[in-house]
Design an enzyme around this catalytic site. Structure first.
Site, PDB file in Angstrom:
ATOM      1  N   CYS A   1      -2.044   8.653   3.318  1.00 50.98           N
ATOM      2  CA  CYS A   1      -1.793   8.220   1.940  1.00 50.98           C
ATOM      3  C   CYS A   1      -2.990   8.490   1.039  1.00 50.98           C
ATOM      4  CB  CYS A   1      -1.452   6.726   1.919  1.00 50.98           C
ATOM      5  SG  CYS A   1       0.111   6.317   2.712  1.00 50.98           S
TER       6      CYS A   1
ATOM      7  N   GLU B   1       0.889  -1.172   0.000  1.00 51.19           N
ATOM      8  CA  GLU B   1       0.000   0.000   0.000  1.00 51.19           C
ATOM      9  C   GLU B   1       0.911   1.201   0.000  1.00 51.19           C
ATOM     10  OE1 GLU B   1      -1.361   3.160   1.098  1.00 51.19           O
ATOM     11  OE2 GLU B   1      -2.209   2.386   2.968  1.00 51.19           O
TER      12      GLU B   1
END
Length: 470
Positions: A277, A243
């Site tokens: 993120c 990720e």
């Protein structure tokens, strides 16, 4: 009165010597991270492999019960954990920050424990029957970031334990204390060896990614770091879930109500002071409502106080570290130098200011090729790009090599869905941004990574597929 750092170290069994960790808001000493070596990784792997078979052999209901006990243990210590997290990471206690993060840890454990993963019947006819089962992989190495250190740690730990794997956690060196404290609390109720932590540097991380005794690496962090991990893991062909970085685009359509969407737009971008993120990092707004959207965002920013995390009124905090502060400062300065318009913020504090605080910053009238737009700022600065042609906005949104999340903002659901279907991202939200859910698979497109987390699909990525044909 909150417990002191010394009291927290004693309460959670943290070290009293080692590398020093300082509060990014005040500069005060929070605690110490002891030295960890490759030999410690070897020992952790040996322990994890020894514990894994008995953990996997437990009936699922027993593993689930242990996870629920771990959730209860975190919840019982939630306020102390939140205070430690606030001191070490910098995020305020209130708002979508420290208390929110600790609460999400226990909630995520409970949700993940509840997921059912039954064998899938591939076919069942006159030729026979085939079923797809998922078996434990073995030992999972979980390498976490500094922005949501506890919550993302649980995102990696919970499904791994649910599937019968054991876990070795390597937290970020910036935020090792709160993760260590959380794991110590969980280990008060979990069987020995099932969950361990090695709070070391990149050498330790590399030892994990190359170790023959670790069967999978889960990593959340930057794209360059993810690429290095994938290369390091290649020789042992261990599974990986990456990720990685995002530079999420949001597109506002011309039928949106600026007043109605402003608060959600702001928090989509500035949650955790922009250090997320899947936060909104570049916003495309049509010319017809551009000034209205800018004005409403400024109003929300003015009503969102920034400061030391242990002050209850604050909802925005400092950048977690000096390196990230410098990145944000330089990108905003480049935008200002290009002639972009500063709506609020944009002035870096003096060199002798305490804490890594960068003011909440909104930048308008900025070109799409400006570095503040094309590079992930990961901080409290949002560029707002004006467009006149929706096709151009979609092209701009898809124009970067990353694609973690995206969003569309509209009062017309069908129009929003049409635009959403054309965006290149792992997740597209409508009239919200960054709203993760333990039931909903999450992962990146393009160079924002691969593999899925969360939900039943996430469980599958922590199991070995096994087809039985009979």
């Amino acid at each position: 009165m909150y417990p002191s750092s010394q009291e927290l170290r004693q309460a959670f069994g943290l070290a009293e010597a080692g590398r020093e960790i300082f509060d990014p808001a005040t500069g005060e000493l929070v605690g110490f991270v002891p030295a960890v070596t490759e030999a410690d990784v070897d020992a952790a792997v040996e322990t994890a492999r020894a514990a894994q078979k008995s953990w996997a052999a437990l009936p699922l209901a027993e593993r689930q019960a242990y996870m629920l006990k771990a959730a209860d243990a975190i919840e019982a210590r939630a306020e102390e954990l939140a205070v430690l997290l606030s001191r070490e990471q910098g995020k305020p206690l209130n708002g979508p920050n420290a208390r929110f993060e600790v609460g999400a840890c226990s909630a995520w454990l409970r949700a993940t424990a509840s997921f059912e993963l039954e064998p899938e019947v591939i076919f069942d006819d006159e030729s026979g029957r085939a079923e797809l089962h998922y078996r434990p992989l073995g030992v999972v190495g979980a390498i976490g970031p500094w922005n949501w250190p506890m919550m993302i740690g649980i995102w990696q730990i919970a499904p791994s334990l649910r599937m019968g794997n054991t876990v070795i956690v390597k937290p970020s060196g910036y935020t090792a204390l709160c993760v260590t404290a959380m794991i110590n609390v969980m280990n008060e109720v979990l069987p020995a060896g099932v969950l361990q932590i090695v709070a070391g540097d990149r050498v330790v991380g590399n030892a994990m990614t190359t170790h023959e005794g670790i069967d999978k690496i889960m990593f959340t962090g930057s794209t360059p770091a993810g690429k290095a991990i994938v290369k390091a893991a290649a020789d042992t062909l261990k599974r990986t879930t990456m990720e990685l970085g995002g530079n999420d685009a949001g597109i506002v359509l011309d039928d949106a109500d600026p007043v109605a969407i402003a608060n959600d737009l702001f928090w989509g971008a500035f949650i955790n002071t922009g250090q997320t993120c899947a936060a909104l990092k570049r916003l495309y707004v049509p010319e017809s409502i551009y000034e209205q959207v800018c004005e409403e965002l400024v109003k929300v920013a003015q009503a969102s106080p920034m400061g030391v995390g242990l002050s209850e009124e604050n909802v925005l905090g400092p950048l977690q570290n000096k390196a990230q502060f410098t990145i944000v400062k330089d990108l905003v300065q480049a935008a200002k130098d290009s002639g972009a318009r500063v709506l609020i913020g944009g002035e870096a504090p003096s060199e002798d200011a305490v804490g890594f605080f960068y003011p909440t910053t909104l930048i308008a009238d900025i070109d799409n090729d400006n570095p503040l737009v094309t590079e992930e700022q990961f901080g409290p600065a949002l560029p707002i790009v004006k467009y006149t042609d929706l096709e151009q906005a979609i092209e701009w949104a898809n124009g970067l090599e990353v694609g973690l999340g995206s969003s569309v903002w509209s009062s017309n659901r069908e129009r929003a869905l049409e635009v959403a279907a054309r965006l290149e991202a792992g997740t597209t939200w409508i009239n919200k941004h960054g709203a993760v859910d333990p039931r909903m698979p999450f992962g990146g497109a393009k160079q924002s990574g691969f593999g899925l987390e969360f939900g039943v699909e996430g469980l599958k990525h922590l199991g070995q597929p096994h087809v039985i044909n009979f």
